[in-house]
Motif scaffolding. Structure first.
Motif, PDB file in Angstrom:
ATOM      1  N   UNK A  20      43.904  41.748  41.961  1.00 27.60           N
ATOM      2  CA  UNK A  20      43.480  40.613  41.158  1.00 27.60           C
ATOM      3  C   UNK A  20      42.722  39.583  41.987  1.00 27.60           C
ATOM      4  N   UNK A  21      43.226  39.284  43.164  1.00 27.38           N
ATOM      5  CA  UNK A  21      42.596  38.273  44.008  1.00 27.38           C
ATOM      6  C   UNK A  21      41.178  38.677  44.384  1.00 27.38           C
ATOM      7  N   UNK A  22      40.974  39.916  44.769  1.00 28.70           N
ATOM      8  CA  UNK A  22      39.644  40.385  45.154  1.00 28.70           C
ATOM      9  C   UNK A  22      38.695  40.401  43.955  1.00 28.70           C
ATOM     10  N   UNK A  23      39.193  40.813  42.792  1.00 35.72           N
ATOM     11  CA  UNK A  23      38.357  40.832  41.592  1.00 35.72           C
ATOM     12  C   UNK A  23      37.943  39.423  41.191  1.00 35.72           C
ATOM     13  N   UNK A  24      38.876  38.487  41.264  1.00 33.54           N
ATOM     14  CA  UNK A  24      38.560  37.098  40.952  1.00 33.54           C
ATOM     15  C   UNK A  24      37.573  36.546  41.981  1.00 33.54           C
TER      16      UNK A  24
END
Length: 112
Positions: free
Chosen positions: A64-68
């Motif tokens: 999630x962090x990388x996608x955001x």
């Protein structure tokens, strides 16, 4: 040791620089909003091939962090483009097309 006048002048110029930066940010955000359909499509055209299985398929492998983070980078890329368009008084291409389809004619240029 700097005098209190020098400290106030330095503080005032620092405040002016901060206001100029925040003013530029507000103008860029406003420029994206004025061309919201164009930048919605722009961001979709960049993110979909990156994240979808039919493209690079990064969405499956990223947390999630990388996608955001990728989404924020794409959004940040929108800001200078919108500011550039605004500085030249250009409408977004999607907004121009929508107006053409709606009104059946070319849209007159916006007044400055």
């Amino acid at each position: 040791m700097p005098s209190s006048t020098q400290a106030r002048v330095a503080g005032a110029s620092s405040t002016e620089t901060s206001k100029a930066r925040s003013g530029a940010l507000v103008r860029a955000l406003s420029a994206v909003g004025q061309r919201s359909l164009t930048f919605y499509l722009f961001q979709s055209l960049l993110l979909a091939p990156l994240m979808a299985d039919w493209g690079l398929g990064l969405g499956v492998h990223l947390g999630t962090t990388a996608a955001v983070a990728i989404a924020i980078v794409v959004w940040l890329l929108s800001l200078p483009i919108a500011a550039w368009m605004d500085s030249r008084n250009l409408r977004g291409p999607a907004e121009m097309l929508l107006r053409r389809l709606t009104y059946g004619r070319l849209d007159p240029p916006r007044p400055r």
